[in-house]
Scaffold this active site. Structure first.
Site, PDB file in Angstrom:
ATOM      1  N   GLY A  11      38.007  32.888  49.149  1.00  0.00           N
ATOM      2  CA  GLY A  11      37.070  31.814  49.481  1.00  0.00           C
ATOM      3  C   GLY A  11      35.680  32.263  49.881  1.00  0.00           C
ATOM      4  O   GLY A  11      34.933  31.505  50.508  1.00  0.00           O
ATOM      5  N   SER A  12      35.286  33.469  49.500  1.00  0.00           N
ATOM      6  CA  SER A  12      33.950  33.918  49.935  1.00  0.00           C
ATOM      7  C   SER A  12      32.838  33.128  49.243  1.00  0.00           C
ATOM      8  O   SER A  12      31.777  32.888  49.838  1.00  0.00           O
ATOM      9  CB  SER A  12      33.776  35.429  49.719  1.00  0.00           C
ATOM     10  OG  SER A  12      33.637  35.734  48.362  1.00  0.00           O
ATOM     11  N   ARG A  64      51.087  21.453  34.224  1.00  0.00           N
ATOM     12  CA  ARG A  64      49.631  21.412  34.398  1.00  0.00           C
ATOM     13  C   ARG A  64      49.121  19.970  34.472  1.00  0.00           C
ATOM     14  O   ARG A  64      48.322  19.629  35.342  1.00  0.00           O
ATOM     15  CB  ARG A  64      48.943  22.151  33.242  1.00  0.00           C
ATOM     16  CG  ARG A  64      47.439  22.303  33.444  1.00  0.00           C
ATOM     17  CD  ARG A  64      46.775  23.084  32.331  1.00  0.00           C
ATOM     18  NE  ARG A  64      47.460  24.334  32.037  1.00  0.00           N
ATOM     19  CZ  ARG A  64      47.360  25.438  32.763  1.00  0.00           C
ATOM     20  NH1 ARG A  64      46.586  25.456  33.817  1.00  0.00           N
ATOM     21  NH2 ARG A  64      48.029  26.518  32.441  1.00  0.00           N
ATOM     22  N   MET A  89      42.065  30.076  40.326  1.00  0.00           N
ATOM     23  CA  MET A  89      42.656  30.879  39.263  1.00  0.00           C
ATOM     24  C   MET A  89      43.654  30.055  38.458  1.00  0.00           C
ATOM     25  O   MET A  89      44.848  30.348  38.410  1.00  0.00           O
ATOM     26  CB  MET A  89      43.305  32.131  39.856  1.00  0.00           C
ATOM     27  CG  MET A  89      42.325  32.982  40.637  1.00  0.00           C
ATOM     28  SD  MET A  89      40.723  33.197  39.815  1.00  0.00           S
ATOM     29  CE  MET A  89      40.829  34.910  39.404  1.00  0.00           C
ATOM     30  N   ARG A  90      43.098  29.017  37.841  1.00  0.00           N
ATOM     31  CA  ARG A  90      43.950  28.136  37.062  1.00  0.00           C
ATOM     32  C   ARG A  90      43.113  27.459  35.995  1.00  0.00           C
ATOM     33  O   ARG A  90      41.983  27.036  36.260  1.00  0.00           O
ATOM     34  CB  ARG A  90      44.531  27.083  38.014  1.00  0.00           C
ATOM     35  CG  ARG A  90      45.811  26.514  37.548  1.00  0.00           C
ATOM     36  CD  ARG A  90      46.454  25.651  38.586  1.00  0.00           C
ATOM     37  NE  ARG A  90      47.267  24.652  37.909  1.00  0.00           N
ATOM     38  CZ  ARG A  90      48.454  24.901  37.392  1.00  0.00           C
ATOM     39  NH1 ARG A  90      48.989  26.081  37.509  1.00  0.00           N
ATOM     40  NH2 ARG A  90      49.123  23.955  36.766  1.00  0.00           N
ATOM     41  N   ASN A 106      31.858  26.518  37.356  1.00  0.00           N
ATOM     42  CA  ASN A 106      32.722  27.667  37.630  1.00  0.00           C
ATOM     43  C   ASN A 106      31.841  28.886  37.835  1.00  0.00           C
ATOM     44  O   ASN A 106      30.739  28.969  37.278  1.00  0.00           O
ATOM     45  CB  ASN A 106      33.660  27.917  36.447  1.00  0.00           C
ATOM     46  CG  ASN A 106      34.580  29.097  36.699  1.00  0.00           C
ATOM     47  OD1 ASN A 106      35.140  29.248  37.802  1.00  0.00           O
ATOM     48  ND2 ASN A 106      34.747  29.960  35.699  1.00  0.00           N
ATOM     49  N   HIS A 108      31.947  33.055  37.386  1.00  0.00           N
ATOM     50  CA  HIS A 108      32.729  34.109  36.738  1.00  0.00           C
ATOM     51  C   HIS A 108      32.009  35.442  36.957  1.00  0.00           C
ATOM     52  O   HIS A 108      30.782  35.521  36.787  1.00  0.00           O
ATOM     53  CB  HIS A 108      32.869  33.806  35.241  1.00  0.00           C
ATOM     54  CG  HIS A 108      33.732  34.809  34.539  1.00  0.00           C
ATOM     55  ND1 HIS A 108      35.110  34.816  34.680  1.00  0.00           N
ATOM     56  CD2 HIS A 108      33.419  35.845  33.742  1.00  0.00           C
ATOM     57  CE1 HIS A 108      35.604  35.827  33.977  1.00  0.00           C
ATOM     58  NE2 HIS A 108      34.604  36.465  33.401  1.00  0.00           N
ATOM     59  N   ASP A 144      36.069  30.076  30.257  1.00  0.00           N
ATOM     60  CA  ASP A 144      34.815  30.753  30.606  1.00  0.00           C
ATOM     61  C   ASP A 144      33.761  30.563  29.519  1.00  0.00           C
ATOM     62  O   ASP A 144      33.113  31.519  29.079  1.00  0.00           O
ATOM     63  CB  ASP A 144      35.080  32.257  30.837  1.00  0.00           C
ATOM     64  CG  ASP A 144      36.029  32.489  32.000  1.00  0.00           C
ATOM     65  OD1 ASP A 144      36.048  31.673  32.936  1.00  0.00           O
ATOM     66  OD2 ASP A 144      36.765  33.491  31.974  1.00  0.00           O
ATOM     67  N   GLU A 173      27.041  36.797  43.241  1.00  0.00           N
ATOM     68  CA  GLU A 173      27.732  35.512  43.088  1.00  0.00           C
ATOM     69  C   GLU A 173      27.351  34.568  44.219  1.00  0.00           C
ATOM     70  O   GLU A 173      27.115  33.373  44.009  1.00  0.00           O
ATOM     71  CB  GLU A 173      29.256  35.704  43.090  1.00  0.00           C
ATOM     72  CG  GLU A 173      29.807  36.457  41.891  1.00  0.00           C
ATOM     73  CD  GLU A 173      31.325  36.544  41.928  1.00  0.00           C
ATOM     74  OE1 GLU A 173      31.992  35.549  42.256  1.00  0.00           O
ATOM     75  OE2 GLU A 173      31.869  37.625  41.629  1.00  0.00           O
TER      76      GLU A 173
END
Ligand code: GAR
Length: 202
Positions: A11-12, A64, A89-90, A106, A108, A144, A173
């Site tokens: 969670g950073s 899902r 991560m899904r 997102n 990446h 991505d 990031e």
């Protein structure tokens, strides 16, 4: 603009966004809810400690489509405008993407389209790239892949190993995500083809 943060672990990036809001660097932006698909995610604990609304929706062992329907319902219940995947991560279902068109970001840890998928920093290091970095992009149906909002690049040092490189990318990031949220929240942009541009730019 009301953010829904989705995370699975440390969670950073979430904390960097929360700090940017607290410090007044993201005016008009608030975190409506933090959702984790992993019960013991450190990011969830951090959300609790910050007194932010948080939900656990465990994905393991679930289909899902069913899990995503629950997450969409949770985000809608918290009237989320912009979904921010922060180490979530899904993969998202097409239904999820359609529920928030160009409203899911997102982050990446590579300069996309290089090194999509897992362990992008390790992939980049092993490949021997001289420049690495991170990408904040809108999410579409492909992994991505969506329109790029912000990228930040760093030079790979001779002294780097995969770990130090990942750490230095993570620092970028933390800057890039708030920058991208600020740009989207401003509404002062348009998307031409795959290009995210300031509204009315030549
Ligand atoms: C970050 O490095 C993020 O870019 C990466 O997971 C890490 C989460 O860290 N995401 C991906 O690889 C997604 N494909 P955090 O939980 O400390 O924000």
């Amino acid at each position: 603009m009301r953010l829904g943060i989705l995370l699975s672990g440390r969670g950073s990036n979430f904390l960097a966004i929360a700090e940017a809001i607290r410090a007044g660097r993201l005016k008009g932006v608030e975190i409506s809810v933090v959702v984790s698909n992993v019960a013991d995610a450190a990011g969830l604990k951090a959300a609790r400690e910050l007194g932010l609304p948080h939900e656990i929706l465990v994905s393991k062992g679930r289909k899902r489509a069913e899990h995503d329907a629950d997450v969409i319902a949770c985000l809608k219940a918290h009237t989320v405008d912009l979904v921010c995947l922060a180490g979530y991560m899904r993969l998202l279902s097409a239904e999820f993407v359609a529920a928030f068109p160009n409203r899911i970001l997102n982050i990446h840890p590579s300069l996309l389209p290089a090194f999509p998928g897992l362990e992008a920093q390790e992939q980049a290091f092993a490949y021997g790239v001289k420049v690495a970095g991170c990408t904040v992009h809108f999410v579409d149906e492909d992994l991505d892949h969506g329109v790029i909002v912000v990228q930040r690049a760093i030079t790979v040092l001779e002294s780097d190993d995969a770990h130090s490189l990942a750490e230095r990318i993570l620092a970028e990031e933390h800057i890039a995500y708030s920058e991208a949220i600020g740009m989207v929240a401003s509404g002062d942009y348009e998307i031409r083809g795959r290009r995210f541009m300031k509204k009315g730019a030549a």
